[in-house]
Every structure is written in structure tokens, then in C-alpha cells.
Design a protein around this motif. Sequence first.
Motif, PDB file in Angstrom:
ATOM      1  N   LEU A   1       0.798  -1.223   0.000  1.00 28.28           N
ATOM      2  CA  LEU A   1       0.000   0.000   0.000  1.00 28.28           C
ATOM      3  C   LEU A   1       0.838   1.285   0.000  1.00 28.28           C
ATOM      4  CD1 LEU A   1      -3.098  -0.871   2.216  1.00 28.28           C
ATOM      5  CD2 LEU A   1      -3.120  -0.031  -0.136  1.00 28.28           C
ATOM      6  N   PRO A   2       1.929   1.385   0.792  1.00 31.36           N
ATOM      7  CA  PRO A   2       2.740   2.617   0.706  1.00 31.36           C
ATOM      8  C   PRO A   2       3.274   2.874  -0.700  1.00 31.36           C
ATOM      9  CG  PRO A   2       3.309   1.395   2.690  1.00 31.36           C
ATOM     10  CD  PRO A   2       2.409   0.506   1.877  1.00 31.36           C
TER      11      PRO A   2
ATOM     12  N   TRP B   1      -7.576  -1.300   5.241  1.00 35.16           N
ATOM     13  CA  TRP B   1      -6.190  -0.853   5.225  1.00 35.16           C
ATOM     14  C   TRP B   1      -5.967   0.240   4.176  1.00 35.16           C
ATOM     15  CZ3 TRP B   1      -3.120  -1.435   9.055  1.00 35.16           C
ATOM     16  CH2 TRP B   1      -3.162  -2.570   9.861  1.00 35.16           C
TER      17      TRP B   1
ATOM     18  N   THR C   1      -4.651   4.006   4.856  1.00 34.74           N
ATOM     19  CA  THR C   1      -3.519   4.565   4.109  1.00 34.74           C
ATOM     20  C   THR C   1      -3.894   5.877   3.447  1.00 34.74           C
ATOM     21  OG1 THR C   1      -2.692   2.329   3.673  1.00 34.74           O
ATOM     22  CG2 THR C   1      -1.849   4.101   2.282  1.00 34.74           C
TER      23      THR C   1
END
Length: 590
Positions: free
Chosen positions: A73-74, A255, A259
Motif C-alpha cells: 500500500l505505501p 487498510w 492509508t
Amino acid sequence: MPSLFSTHAGALIRGDAPASASGRLRRSVISDVIVVAGILAVLGAVAALLPQVNAAIGPQGIPSSISTDPHLLPYYALRSVFRMFIALGFSFLFTVVYGLAAARSRRLGAILIPLLDILQSVPILGFLSATITIWLVLFPGSILGVEAASIFAIFTSQAWNMTFSFHRSLMSEPPELDEAARLLQLSHWQRFWKLDVPNSMIPLLWNCMMSVGGGWFFLTASEMISVNNSTYVLPGIGSYVAEASERQQLGNIGWAILTMVIVVVLIDFCLWKPLTAWAEKFRITSNSSVSQKRSLVLSVIRQSHLNDVLATIGRPIADVLDRLTLPLGRTGAHWHVRGTRSRIGDVLFAVVAAAVSIFGVVLWFDYIREGAGIAEIWHVAGLGFLTFLRVMLLTLICSIIWVPIGAMIGMNPKLARFFQPVIQILASFPANFTFPLVTLWFIAWHIDINWGNLLLMSLGTQWYILFNVIAGASAIPDDLREMSRSLGMGTWQRWKTLILPAVFGAWCTGGVTAAGGAWNASIVSETVSYGHTTLTATGLGSYIAASTAEGNMPRTLLSVTMMSIFVVVVNRVFWHPLERLADRRFSLTA
């Protein structure tokens, strides 16, 4: 009792002044380190992403899905932010060039402003279906073609409201400042930087924020492109949510939402809050604000030597540009040729424009008749009318709710300090990330999607009205506010005679862009799904989504054209007369 002189003398003897100087030096050094580290971090992130953006397409072509591992995700968020701000840069350039051309040329303005109405009404799927092949041909064998298509799609969700705002600022410049620019005989380049940009800075900045929010709203459609029976998926947080929704992975969607919240908060802290605090110096007012906006990032930048470095580099460049642009003329010169030659030119211009328009309509009609049939035109017109009713109802409800709230926030610095970050976060958060959850709610509560999609549309369009009203209210001069208090005006009288007239023009700009955004939002809100369950509302938006996914170009062209017709007619009949009324009767600079 010691005198002021003896107090300072004692401080010098004790060494307080050098200590103070050393403290300032220490803060300056720390600020320089932070600024340099921030610049290096941004450059490093860009350098790390560029090879991925230009990666070659493998033997299997472009992947039709991505991994839903939360650890990625980052990286996905960084790819999405990278696309977003590249598109914002192009949107800003488009805004400046297009807005100046429409404001400074009477003939061009007669074409460019109606064309802007059409452009903002064309949905991003319409742009994608017409341009995806072009981008793939321009960058063969590279994923850069799909990246360019995605950035272009985000651009089409950002540029129009910024251009409307900038054009309106140019057309409503204070007459005394315009006269001063003419008397000083500023070149057109000097006028642009000394009058046009400062006068438009506050509303343009708020619309930049709203543009980023609009880009997030269409992030899924721009990263998972489904056109012409083909699907192109790019690594990004929008495509991640779409993939997790298809796989019914609620945990991974959670999630992704977390984020996205972190990303939005960081962008607000590092970019929007410093810019809004810096832009306060461009307010047209005789008094300083009662409570100045503050930003930790801006304070660090001001304590560093970045301003000195930029000034050292920028002044010689500015002097060279001033000399190079002098042949283009000065502000005191007329932009148009008057008299008989002007009237002849207007007639020729109108004849050419009419001939081109008639030729285009004939070609369009022949193509639609052969590909879709005449009866399909009336069917699509009926669907457009249903979506039109939803858009108008939504605009009315959002105006009733957000105009008073936006005016109060814009006029009260304390409220603005508290609510502005919250509003920016809510507006920047891609509401369609919650669509899978909302779909489950609609199914559980048996809510008809034909009414429920009003809520989905509002999540992405209400902020246009709120942001513009806040910008309009914050631009009300302090002396007018103080005068209303000195005269002892009651609450209703103050709203009637000062606040509502002052924000009326800003509401018009917000309303026309909100309505255009609602038409676009109808595409992603009239058809929502979670897993294998899909809810479809009857309307033009769902028709466009279906025809684009099928690759049916005649129906796609017909539906996009119908949406453009609805938007342009409503703007011409309703919004533009209101804007002229705002310029004529309610302008603070008239």
C-alpha cells in the motif's frame, strides 16, 4: 527603576544578545537541514518512481489485476500521489493559458468559455475511450502509455473548475488596480505576475485543493481503465481498492482507507496548510486579519535560507523575462481593433465557426444513425433527463446546507483554523473508496439505488460549493465587516446586505463546477458493486459506463454528446445569467 537603555546595556554585558543571535542562527541551521532533507526526499522518491513509470511491457502485456497485499500500500499510494500532482501541474498550465486567452480576447472568449462548458461535461470515460489508443501508440512497448492515459484522465477531473475560477478572477479584477497597471504601462508579463496572479491566488488555491479531491474521487476509474473490452490496471491505491472489492476483501479495503487518510493528512500538513497561510498576503483588505493563519512548515521555510536562494536565482530570470516580453506590448495598449474592421472580423469569425459547427453536426448525425439508430437518441435523452433531475436536486440540497456553513467558516479565522483541515481531508478523501461498504448497506436496508446514488454523488461534488463559498467569504474586506458591526446590523440584515451578496459570485462558480462534477460522478455512482453484486440506477451515467466498457463507440459518443448538451444548455440558461448578475450587482470590486 532602570531605563530602557540601562536594561539593554545590562543585557549586552551579560551576553544575552549574542545568545539570542546564536539561537536564531541555530533555528536557521535546523530549518535549512529540514528543508534540504525534504527536497532530497522528494527528489529521491521521484527518482525511484521514474524507472517504474517507464517500465517495458512484458510478453503478457499489461496486467489485468494487481496484488492486494497490504504491505504494498505505501508503494501504491506513492504511485497514485505521483500521478495526481503531475496532472495538477498540467492542470495549472492549462488554467493559466486557457483562462488568459478567454479573458483577454473577446472573440476567443466567445468560443473558449462555451467549449469549457462542454469539456467539463465530458466524462473521464469519454476522454479515455477516445484517447487510450493514442497514448498506447505514442508510447509503444512501454507502460508509460497507460500512465499517460491515467494522468490525462486525472487532468480532465481537475482542470475545468480551476480554469473557471481563474477566468472569473481575471474578469472581476478591481478597476482601480487595472487602471494602475495601465498608468504604469506594465508589460503583459508584468501585469500577469503583479496583478492577475495575486488577485486570483486565494480562489485558485482553494480550487486546486478541490481539484485534487476530484482527482482522488476518480482515482479508481483512472487506474483501472476498462474501455473497448480491454482492462488496463496500473499499480495504485485506487486500483487496489477496486481489486479488493472484487475479491470481497473488506479488511484490505480498510487498510487502503487508513492509508488514504494518512496520505491526505500529510498532504494537508505539508502543502495545503502552508499555501493557504502564505496566500493570506494576497487578500484585498485595508486591515490585516484578526487572526493570522499559521503553518509549521511555512515557519520552517521562512526561517531557512530557501527564500534567499530562490530570490538570488529568480531575480535575474525575472529581469530577462521582463525584457524579452516587452515586444508583446504593454497593458495600456488595446487588445482588440475597434470600429469597422472589428465588426467585419466578428462577422467572418461567426461565419467560420457556424460552418465548422454545422459540418461537425452532420458528421455526428450520420455516424449515430448508422451505428445506434435514431430511436436510441430519444432513449438516451430520456436517461439524460433523469440524471439531470438528480443533479439539480443535489445542487439545491448542497447549496442550502453548505452556503451558510462555508460563509461562517470563511469569515471566522478561528473556525477556519479548526474546520479547514477537516474539510480538506474530507474533500480530498476519495469517497468511492467507501462505495463497496455503501453497497452492502444499500443491500441490507433495501435502499433503491435510484435514490441512494444521490448520496454517492454528493460525496464527491458538494465540496465544490463549500470550497468556493469559503474562498468568497474569506475575501470579504475587513473594513466592510467592521462597518456592518459598527452600524449595529442584526444577523439577518448582515447576511442579506453583506454576506450573501459577497459570496454570490463564488457560489455561482462553485455551483456550475459542482453541477458539472455531479454529471461526471453519476458514471461511478449510478453503477456500484461489491463482489458479484451490482446495483445499477436508471440514468445517463450508468449508460455511459456500460457502453464504454463494451467498446460500443456509437453509443458512447451519443451518450457523451447528450451529457454535454444537457450541461451546456443548463449553463447557458441558468448559471451564466446568474454569473452576469453577480458581476453586475454583487461584485465587491465593481
